[in-house]
Design an enzyme around this catalytic site. Structure first.
Site, mmCIF file in Angstrom:
data_model
loop_
_atom_site.group_PDB
_atom_site.id
_atom_site.type_symbol
_atom_site.label_atom_id
_atom_site.label_comp_id
_atom_site.label_asym_id
_atom_site.label_seq_id
_atom_site.Cartn_x
_atom_site.Cartn_y
_atom_site.Cartn_z
ATOM 1 N N GLY A 178 39.981 43.604 40.957
ATOM 2 C CA GLY A 178 40.091 42.451 40.077
ATOM 3 C C GLY A 178 41.203 42.690 39.085
ATOM 4 N N GLN A 230 45.757 41.565 31.414
ATOM 5 C CA GLN A 230 46.098 42.926 31.839
ATOM 6 C C GLN A 230 47.553 43.059 32.281
ATOM 7 O OE1 GLN A 230 42.389 43.215 34.477
ATOM 8 N NE2 GLN A 230 42.742 45.334 33.826
ATOM 9 N N CYS A 248 38.398 50.348 34.991
ATOM 10 C CA CYS A 248 39.333 49.275 34.645
ATOM 11 C C CYS A 248 40.760 49.800 34.769
ATOM 12 C CB CYS A 248 39.056 48.799 33.224
ATOM 13 S SG CYS A 248 40.138 47.487 32.654
ATOM 14 N N LEU A 249 41.631 49.000 35.359
ATOM 15 C CA LEU A 249 43.024 49.420 35.508
ATOM 16 C C LEU A 249 43.702 49.638 34.157
ATOM 17 C CD1 LEU A 249 44.130 47.078 38.446
ATOM 18 C CD2 LEU A 249 43.383 49.464 38.573
ATOM 19 N N HIS A 261 33.161 41.081 34.886
ATOM 20 C CA HIS A 261 34.105 42.064 34.334
ATOM 21 C C HIS A 261 35.448 41.387 34.025
ATOM 22 C CE1 HIS A 261 35.953 46.201 34.113
ATOM 23 N NE2 HIS A 261 37.027 45.454 34.315
ATOM 24 N N GLU A 262 35.969 40.627 34.990
ATOM 25 C CA GLU A 262 37.271 39.980 34.791
ATOM 26 C C GLU A 262 37.177 38.859 33.761
ATOM 27 O OE1 GLU A 262 39.841 41.514 35.821
ATOM 28 O OE2 GLU A 262 38.634 42.852 37.048
ATOM 29 N N HIS A 297 37.637 40.005 30.319
ATOM 30 C CA HIS A 297 39.045 40.197 29.939
ATOM 31 C C HIS A 297 39.642 38.943 29.323
ATOM 32 C CE1 HIS A 297 40.206 44.221 31.096
ATOM 33 N NE2 HIS A 297 39.671 44.079 32.293
#
Length: 191
Positions: free
Chosen positions: A45, A50, A106-107, A148-149, A152
């Site tokens: 994701g 991000q 998480c990236l 999760h996304e 963000h």
């Protein structure tokens, strides 16, 4: 085009993102670029903040959860079969069901993983890249990836869901990430 990932500590990750006005940007091209960026970083994701864009858009592809030679059919999660989507101007309408824990990463926060508890079902309203409107219910890993996304685009990180003790345990690692002291095999953009 592969964008650099914005790391923990950058203010864009803490802002509530703005809705996208239809026709203001090429959402199809941006979605392609976001998928390319996500795959280059081995993610499932990626939200627009991000990559430094404070807009309400995220992409998901949960199919990797069902891949792997050691995974047998019974272990596969049906919620992520063919689960590749783009969510524009999403709004979670309802979260329901029992909360269950799953180790998230998480990236933007490389090298840190922790159990996060989230409800098992999510009902979400969104637009796709053709500006078609959808209201759908997801469960299992698909619901978790969406939650999760979605966090963000609301300026929330998975670490915000951790206990005070766990937060203290990772404080130094988070500080290092914000200072650029991190090794990753994908492009990141530090200030």
């Amino acid at each position: 085009m592969i964008y650099p990932i914005i790391p923990y500590g950058d203010p864009v990750l803490r802002k509530e993102a703005e809705d996208i006005e239809k026709g203001s940007i090429d959402v199809k091209q941006l979605a392609e670029d976001m998928f390319e960026t996500m795959y280059a970083a081995s993610g499932v994701g990626l939200a627009a903040p991000q990559i430094g864009m404070s807009i309400r858009m995220f992409v998901v592809d949960g199919r990797p959860f069902n891949e792997g030679e050691d995974l047998d059919e019974r272990d596969k999660d049906p919620s992520v079969v063919d689960f590749k989507k783009v969510f524009i101007n999403a709004e979670i309408l309802e979260e329901d069901g029992e909360e269950w824990g799953f180790e998230e990463g998480c990236l933007s926060i490389p090298g840190i993983r922790a159990d996060v508890y989230r409800p098992e079902f999510v009902k979400i309203h969104y637009f796709d890249t053709d500006w078609n409107e959808h209201t759908e219910v997801y469960e299992g890993l698909a619901a978790r990836i969406i939650q999760h996304e979605y966090d963000h685009i609301d300026g929330i990180l998975f670490t915000d869901h951790l206990s005070p003790v766990k937060k203290r345990m990772i404080k130094n690692k988070l500080s290092d990430i914000s200072k650029g002291k991190v090794k990753v095999d994908y492009k990141m953009k530090f200030k």
